[in-house]
Design an enzyme around this catalytic site. Structure first.
Site, PDB file in Angstrom:
ATOM      1  N   LYS A 114       0.835  -1.217   0.000  1.00  0.00           N
ATOM      2  CA  LYS A 114       0.000   0.000   0.000  1.00  0.00           C
ATOM      3  C   LYS A 114       0.858   1.251   0.000  1.00  0.00           C
ATOM      4  O   LYS A 114       0.488   2.257  -0.594  1.00  0.00           O
ATOM      5  CB  LYS A 114      -0.964   0.001   1.191  1.00  0.00           C
ATOM      6  N   LYS A 196      -4.917  -9.285  -6.758  1.00  0.00           N
ATOM      7  CA  LYS A 196      -6.090  -9.553  -5.916  1.00  0.00           C
ATOM      8  C   LYS A 196      -7.234  -8.608  -6.304  1.00  0.00           C
ATOM      9  O   LYS A 196      -6.985  -7.435  -6.574  1.00  0.00           O
ATOM     10  CB  LYS A 196      -5.671  -9.286  -4.460  1.00  0.00           C
ATOM     11  N   LYS A 199     -11.395  -3.382  -3.840  1.00  0.00           N
ATOM     12  CA  LYS A 199     -12.361  -2.297  -4.035  1.00  0.00           C
ATOM     13  C   LYS A 199     -11.687  -1.008  -4.474  1.00  0.00           C
ATOM     14  O   LYS A 199     -12.346  -0.082  -4.905  1.00  0.00           O
ATOM     15  CB  LYS A 199     -13.217  -2.090  -2.783  1.00  0.00           C
TER      16      LYS A 199
HETATM   17  P1  TYM Z   1     -10.523  -5.761   4.016  1.00  0.00           P
HETATM   18  O1  TYM Z   1     -11.596  -4.776   4.327  1.00  0.00           O
HETATM   19  O2  TYM Z   1      -9.470  -5.372   3.053  1.00  0.00           O
HETATM   20  O3  TYM Z   1     -11.152  -7.115   3.505  1.00  0.00           O
HETATM   21  C1  TYM Z   1     -12.172  -7.746   4.258  1.00  0.00           C
HETATM   22  C2  TYM Z   1     -12.046  -9.246   4.217  1.00  0.00           C
HETATM   23  O4  TYM Z   1     -12.178  -9.715   2.882  1.00  0.00           O
HETATM   24  C3  TYM Z   1     -11.052 -10.498   2.501  1.00  0.00           C
HETATM   25  N1  TYM Z   1     -10.771 -10.198   1.095  1.00  0.00           N
HETATM   26  C4  TYM Z   1     -10.579 -11.128   0.155  1.00  0.00           C
HETATM   27  N2  TYM Z   1     -10.595 -12.471   0.208  1.00  0.00           N
HETATM   28  C5  TYM Z   1     -10.371 -13.142  -0.947  1.00  0.00           C
HETATM   29  N3  TYM Z   1     -10.120 -12.531  -2.120  1.00  0.00           N
HETATM   30  C6  TYM Z   1     -10.084 -11.185  -2.224  1.00  0.00           C
HETATM   31  N4  TYM Z   1      -9.852 -10.598  -3.383  1.00  0.00           N
HETATM   32  C7  TYM Z   1     -10.332 -10.417  -1.039  1.00  0.00           C
HETATM   33  N5  TYM Z   1     -10.391  -9.098  -0.787  1.00  0.00           N
HETATM   34  C8  TYM Z   1     -10.663  -8.975   0.530  1.00  0.00           C
HETATM   35  C9  TYM Z   1      -9.926 -10.028   3.423  1.00  0.00           C
HETATM   36  O5  TYM Z   1      -8.945 -11.027   3.581  1.00  0.00           O
HETATM   37  C10 TYM Z   1     -10.675  -9.759   4.703  1.00  0.00           C
HETATM   38  O6  TYM Z   1     -10.870 -10.934   5.428  1.00  0.00           O
HETATM   39  N6  TYM Z   1      -7.498  -5.449   7.975  1.00  0.00           N
HETATM   40  C11 TYM Z   1      -8.715  -6.043   7.496  1.00  0.00           C
HETATM   41  C12 TYM Z   1      -9.931  -5.711   8.331  1.00  0.00           C
HETATM   42  C13 TYM Z   1      -9.772  -5.951   9.793  1.00  0.00           C
HETATM   43  C14 TYM Z   1      -9.851  -7.219  10.443  1.00  0.00           C
HETATM   44  C15 TYM Z   1      -9.695  -6.946  11.832  1.00  0.00           C
HETATM   45  C16 TYM Z   1     -10.017  -8.523   9.991  1.00  0.00           C
HETATM   46  C17 TYM Z   1      -9.594  -5.005  10.746  1.00  0.00           C
HETATM   47  N7  TYM Z   1      -9.553  -5.609  11.989  1.00  0.00           N
HETATM   48  C18 TYM Z   1      -9.706  -7.967  12.773  1.00  0.00           C
HETATM   49  C19 TYM Z   1     -10.028  -9.536  10.936  1.00  0.00           C
HETATM   50  C20 TYM Z   1      -9.870  -9.263  12.316  1.00  0.00           C
HETATM   51  C21 TYM Z   1      -8.968  -5.545   6.074  1.00  0.00           C
HETATM   52  O7  TYM Z   1      -8.483  -4.522   5.683  1.00  0.00           O
HETATM   53  O8  TYM Z   1      -9.830  -6.276   5.374  1.00  0.00           O
END
Ligand code: TYM
Length: 334
Positions: A114, A196, A199
């Site tokens: 990032k 990947k 969004k």
């Molecule tokens: P975020 O918002 O980027 O994504 C949310 C969840 O979706 C999964 N994900 C994917 N899985 C498969 N293929 C993809 N292309 C894909 N894009 C997103 C991510 O692995 C995630 O599970 N840091 C985290 C949010 C967070 C969190 C937490 C998660 C904050 N605190 C505590 C678990 C526990 C994040 O940015 O996810």
């Protein structure tokens, strides 16, 4: 309730939820409610490491909650809340910052990725982001963290921080495990299937959103990048586009890869892409319709946020009090 294992996860309200988010994370959450005590957040504090438009950030959590519920997360059985409503996340995050090493954070792939793509805003929050995530997880003594493959390293760091803290102060934190799906842990962009699906890249049709209209979903799949062969065969190395579509189709239909290979044996890619698009349209149709209904009742969604924050705060504050006591902070005189 007390004896159930605990699950915690979250999704950023930094944009609309994608097919990747759904397959990697959200889809797996609904089935866990009976067996586990589940906490699912909307992580607005994480979202602001990238600039957000305030008016959008005021709206997206409602849309996200509506989709959580429409995907089967019953607010009576799951604790659904907004991260910033539970103050303990910021409080524990500061404490854990002091038990996390600069070197550890510098090694996080997501930070490297990032920051290289966003050179004009490499802020301290982007760097300490995984510490806030560790606080999210450790506050609730989570056993399992259902996430996509990209979050595995953050859960491992959470364990390292917990082990370090426990090593100094005794058994304070439970060590969480990541819970990553076998198929669909990393859904790729339909236009650039070596990246990947995210969004932040919705402009070129490579990213499909849960609330996209059926015609837009179909257009994205018909345009999906494949390869110069003609056979539908699972081979992520040489056929990343087709393998990605096979994973999506497998999740939508429950079919094994071998069944999919024979189903499309001798048929062209055009046919396959259309079928995958249709399967995704049907997967999302009821979710989109239910979300729209729920969104019309803002008072109900607010009541879910209120109840969720109260329940989450109760558990989180218990852990925070314990941590403050262990490190030697004086309790505020009553
Ligand atoms: P975020 O918002 O980027 O994504 C949310 C969840 O979706 C999964 N994900 C994917 N899985 C498969 N293929 C993809 N292309 C894909 N894009 C997103 C991510 O692995 C995630 O599970 N840091 C985290 C949010 C967070 C969190 C937490 C998660 C904050 N605190 C505590 C678990 C526990 C994040 O940015 O996810």
């Amino acid at each position: 309730m007390e004896n159930k294992k605990i699950i915690l996860s979250g999704i950023q309200p930094s944009g609309a939820m994608t097919l990747g988010t759904y397959i990697g994370a959200l889809r797996n959450w609904a089935s866990l409610a009976d067996e586990y005590d589940c906490y699912y957040m909307i992580v607005d504090m994480h979202a602001i490491v990238a600039r957000q438009v305030p008016a959008t950030l005021r709206k997206t959590p409602f849309e996200q909650l509506a989709q959580y519920i429409a995907c089967g997360l019953d607010p009576e059985k799951n604790t659904l809340f907004i991260q910033s409503h539970v103050l303990a996340h910021a409080q524990l995050s500061w404490v854990l910052n002091c038990y996390t090493m600069f070197g550890e954070l510098s090694r996080m792939t997501q930070f490297k990725d990032k920051s290289s793509r966003n050179e004009e805003n490499i802020n301290a929050g982007l760097f300490t982001y995984p510490v806030l995530q560790a606080a999210d997880i450790l506050l609730y003594n989570a056993d399992l963290v259902p996430v996509g493959a990209d979050q595995k390293q953050h859960v491992e760091l959470t364990r390292d921080i917990a082990v370090r803290f426990n090593g100094i102060y005794g058994d304070v934190f439970k060590l969480p495990e990541p819970y990553i799906p076998k198929v669909g842990a990393r859904i790729m962009d339909l236009q650039t299937p070596i990246n990947k699906m995210s969004k932040s890249d919705i402009a070129d049709g490579g990213c499909v959103l849960i609330l996209d209209k059926p015609e837009d979903i179909m257009r994205s799949f018909k345009r999906a990048v494949t390869d110069s062969e003609t056979s539908v065969r699972f081979d992520t190395e040489n056929k990343p586009g087709i393998s990605n579509l096979m994973q999506i189709y497998s999740v939508c239909t429950g079919k094994e890869f071998s069944t999919i290979e024979s189903e499309f044996d001798g048929k062209g890619y055009g046919d396959f892409k259309k079928q995958v698009g249709e399967a995704v349209v049907e997967l999302f149709r009821p979710i989109r319709e239910e979300s729209e209904k729920l969104l019309a009742d803002k008072a109900y969604l607010e009541s879910v946020f209120k109840a969720g924050a109260e329940k989450a705060s109760y558990s989180a504050n218990k852990t925070l009090r314990k941590v403050y006591k262990k490190i030697g902070f004086i309790e505020k005189p009553r």
